[in-house]
Write a protein that holds these residues in place. Structure first.
Motif, PDB file in Angstrom:
ATOM      1  N   UNK A  41      59.652  56.829   6.148  1.00 35.72           N
ATOM      2  CA  UNK A  41      58.532  56.499   7.017  1.00 35.72           C
ATOM      3  C   UNK A  41      58.168  57.642   7.959  1.00 35.72           C
ATOM      4  N   UNK A  42      59.184  58.328   8.474  1.00 36.19           N
ATOM      5  CA  UNK A  42      58.908  59.379   9.452  1.00 36.19           C
ATOM      6  C   UNK A  42      58.392  60.655   8.814  1.00 36.19           C
ATOM      7  N   UNK A  43      58.633  60.781   7.498  1.00 33.34           N
ATOM      8  CA  UNK A  43      58.191  61.987   6.814  1.00 33.34           C
ATOM      9  C   UNK A  43      56.674  62.145   6.927  1.00 33.34           C
ATOM     10  N   UNK A  44      55.951  61.007   6.871  1.00 34.05           N
ATOM     11  CA  UNK A  44      54.498  61.051   6.984  1.00 34.05           C
ATOM     12  C   UNK A  44      54.066  61.669   8.302  1.00 34.05           C
ATOM     13  N   UNK A  45      54.744  61.306   9.362  1.00 33.07           N
ATOM     14  CA  UNK A  45      54.449  61.854  10.678  1.00 33.07           C
ATOM     15  C   UNK A  45      54.676  63.362  10.697  1.00 33.07           C
ATOM     16  N   UNK A  46      55.820  63.772  10.118  1.00 35.22           N
ATOM     17  CA  UNK A  46      56.144  65.198  10.087  1.00 35.22           C
ATOM     18  C   UNK A  46      55.092  65.964   9.280  1.00 35.22           C
ATOM     19  N   UNK A 104      58.478  68.767  13.078  1.00 33.84           N
ATOM     20  CA  UNK A 104      57.280  68.128  13.595  1.00 33.84           C
ATOM     21  C   UNK A 104      56.787  68.839  14.844  1.00 33.84           C
ATOM     22  N   UNK A 105      57.684  69.047  15.805  1.00 33.93           N
ATOM     23  CA  UNK A 105      57.229  69.620  17.073  1.00 33.93           C
ATOM     24  C   UNK A 105      56.941  71.114  16.940  1.00 33.93           C
ATOM     25  N   UNK A 106      57.751  71.822  16.155  1.00 28.51           N
ATOM     26  CA  UNK A 106      57.523  73.259  15.996  1.00 28.51           C
ATOM     27  C   UNK A 106      56.167  73.520  15.339  1.00 28.51           C
ATOM     28  N   UNK A 107      55.898  72.820  14.234  1.00 32.09           N
ATOM     29  CA  UNK A 107      54.624  73.031  13.536  1.00 32.09           C
ATOM     30  C   UNK A 107      53.439  72.595  14.404  1.00 32.09           C
ATOM     31  N   UNK A 108      53.598  71.474  15.081  1.00 29.05           N
ATOM     32  CA  UNK A 108      52.504  70.963  15.902  1.00 29.05           C
ATOM     33  C   UNK A 108      52.204  71.934  17.035  1.00 29.05           C
ATOM     34  N   UNK A 109      53.274  72.422  17.683  1.00 31.88           N
ATOM     35  CA  UNK A 109      53.110  73.391  18.771  1.00 31.88           C
ATOM     36  C   UNK A 109      52.399  74.643  18.283  1.00 31.88           C
TER      37      UNK A 109
END
Lengths: 374, 257
Positions: A41-46, A104-109
């Motif tokens: 489920x969390x993979x989609x978010x990532x 998730x956070x590294x790519x988003x940042x």
């Protein structure tokens, strides 16, 4: 109200946007079932967060905002993100959830940084890229819909073709391997489909909310059925309904953002399903628990009365309510229920006796529990 | 190599110098076993002895650090269809939205090939396999509504559908009811009568002599392997389980008469 809706639908833009939201809901909803059943489920978010720098880089390289270019950039970055997550999990001691959260956070940042950089450039063409953050469904255009439709069809077609393989690797990957299926390759294919379904939704609901479109329909659909293909159909339906619902409400009410409203719609469906679905729903379970509790209390009082009566000559020998209270807690309400059911009768103010059918039932219960009467 | 070829007719599984390690931790060391065709073999050993790893390494499910494994004289990858696997029932999520018959039909997916859906023939085979494990009346039951023993029988039926030569089962008797245990034992005997080879990871030392004809005693390395009468001895069991075998001597004297 209906007039307002039909006026809305005659509007070309609204029709386009509604069509896009429907396509997105169907594709993401159906594919989300596999994601949920495989506990990804969390993979989609990532993936959706990882797609942001891909969009920015695609624009920086080509200078184009053509949907195909941006979707390709988003897809490559999303796929690269999952590749890194699997690699990190397999080759280091970092656990899967940690790898997810980090990526998730590294790519988003990184994506946010690139977006800011792009916006500071003296270039009029860049306007609108930041709509990928929270989505801007109203800006959907014919060419966007074409891309969404094309990718959506390919995703659904591949899902149908590899239906039994995907089902098997989701249920029991080791068995799939021993049956001779190329589990690793199928896994990559499913991830690729997953990435595709996500990137076509980014412009509509944005990278931040996209994971809801993947997971929520599946979670809601699971409540209603125990068959995988029904679950997929329902999830696709829920996704489509919330898509259209979101587009219509933001068309009717000014200043209502479409993406977030779509997510609210699907969340409402999830809440309703969690509460009221038969069998799995919370309300249904509480009802069943209450019923079995009541059944238990009824039986307990019946057996108590029968046991007491068997110490006297007649089975319908009356017992005082106080004695029954002492034996099985608060018996008063249960006694009234027994009376309604015709299993016990009130003799006088204080006393109760078993009826004939009550005696019969009590004897059956006692025999079932102890093999013979007391 | 020459020996391999000579034995390939009678030897179902030939394991040579098998070494498996998870990270730096070796689990199996230099294991040599040769399982004759048509026997029921129990794999015994204390917790963490590498019993499951042994089975999974034969199935190419865990990376092998060294050694060779042959099934009927050929590497597993080229003889995959002749091997059926019954995993521990705890290895999957039983809340998966599907029903019993569907799970059993999964055993046919290997030979069905790409893009083909299971049809009437596959359904027939699945129902036959369900009958063999006495689960016919549960064919359309949602799998989350099964008891532990019923789950185990569904997995057995899925393996039967594969119609393999070699069956590898990981603790099929673990936590099942008496009915299921009897059904499994009957099934094992029928498989042996048909000349199949069955390897079973087993825990209950009490039933070894009754259910099996060969044993493999494992504790990281091979302690002993062979026919029950020769290998299932107090000395070997002590070597396998260490000092915790006070109860074993009574177990072994039982079979004296």
């Amino acid at each position: 109200m209906m007039d307002a809706i039909s006026t809305l639908f005659s509007d070309y833009t609204v029709r386009t946007v509604a069509l896009g939201a429907t396509l997105l809901g169907i594709t993401a909803g159906a594919l989300g079932c596999f994601a949920m059943l495989r506990r990804q489920s969390l993979l989609g978010d990532a993936i959706s967060h990882a797609a942001l720098p891909g969009i920015a880089i695609a624009f920086l390289i080509t200078g184009s905002k053509s949907p195909l270019v941006l979707v390709l950039g988003a897809g490559l970055a999303g796929w690269f993100g999952t590749f890194l997550i699997t690699g990190l999990t397999r080759r280091t001691r970092i656990t899967h959830d940690t790898a997810l959260a980090m990526l998730l956070s590294v790519f988003f940042g990184f994506g946010l940084m690139l977006l800011t950089f792009i916006q500071r450039r003296p270039d009029a063409n860049q306007a609108g890229l930041d709509s990928f953050l929270f989505g801007q469904a109203a800006a959907l255009m014919q060419r966007d819909i074409q891309v969404m439709f094309g990718i959506g069809c390919v995703v659904l077609l591949l899902m149908t073709l590899f239906w039994k393989e995907f089902k098997l690797i989701s249920f029991d990957a080791e068995a799939a391997h021993t049956l001779g299926l190329p589990v690793r390759a199928l896994d990559h294919l499913l991830t690729a489909l997953f990435v595709s379904a996500i990137v076509i939704g980014l412009q509509t609901v944005g990278v931040v909310l996209m994971s809801a479109m993947i997971i929520a329909p599946a979670a809601a659909a699971r409540q209603w059925t125990d068959r995988l293909w029904v679950m997929m159909g329902l999830a696709a339906f829920f996704g489509a309904v919330s898509g259209v619902g979101g587009v219509l409400s933001s068309g009717l009410v000014p200043h209502l953002p479409t993406g977030p409203v779509i997510v609210l719609f699907i969340s409402a469906i999830v809440v309703f399903s969690l509460l009221f679905a038969p069998n799995r729903g919370l309300a249904f379970r509480m009802m069943r628990q209450w019923r079995s509790g009541q059944q238990f209390r009824v039986d307990a009082v019946l057996v108590d009365m029968y046991t007491l009566a068997s110490q006297h000559e007649t089975v319908d020998h009356p017992h005082s309510e106080q004695v029954l209270n002492a034996m099985s807690g608060n018996a008063r309400r249960t006694l009234h229920l027994l009376e309604t059911l015709g299993l016990a009768q009130r003799i006088d103010d204080e006393h109760w006796g078993l009826t004939e059918s009550g005696t019969e039932r009590a004897r059956g219960l006692v025999e079932k529990r102890w093999g013979e009467g007391p | 190599m020459i020996m391999n070829d000579i034995h390939s007719d009678e030897t179902a599984i030939e394991v040579r110098d098998l070494t498996v390690a998870y990270g730096q931790q070796p689990v199996l060391w230099d294991v040599d076993v040769s399982v004759p065709k048509g026997v029921l073999l129990a794999v015994l050993g204390p917790n963490g002895a590498g019993k499951t790893t042994f089975i999974k390494s034969i199935l190419d499910l865990v990376p092998v650090a060294g050694g060779s494994i042959r099934i009927h004289g050929r590497p597993y990858r080229r003889n995959r269809s002749r091997v059926a696997y019954v995993p521990q029932r705890g290895s999957v999520d039983w809340d998966f939205p599907t029903h019993v018959l569907d799970v059993v039909e999964m055993g046919t997916y290997g030979r069905l090939g790409w893009f083909r859906r299971p049809g009437a023939a596959e359904r027939e085979q699945a129902l036959k396999a369900l009958a063999q494990v006495e689960m016919t009346s549960y064919a359309h039951r949602q799998i989350s509504q099964l008891s532990g023993g019923q789950q185990q029988r569904v997995f057995l039926a899925r393996a039967l559908v594969q119609d393999a030569e070699v069956y590898l089962m990981d603790e099929p008797f673990q936590g099942v009811d008496a009915t299921t245990e009897r059904t499994i034992v009957e099934l094992l005997k029928r498989l042996r009568e048909r000349g199949k080879t069955v390897v079973v990871v087993h825990h209950d030392l009490q039933t070894v002599q009754e259910y099996f004809d060969h044993v493999l005693l494992l504790n990281g390395r091979r302690i002993a392997a062979g026919p029950v009468a020769e290998v299932f001895t107090e000395e070997n069991l002590r070597a396998t389980y260490g000092g915790r075998v006070a109860f074993l001597s009574s177990l072994l004297t039982q079979r004296a008469p």
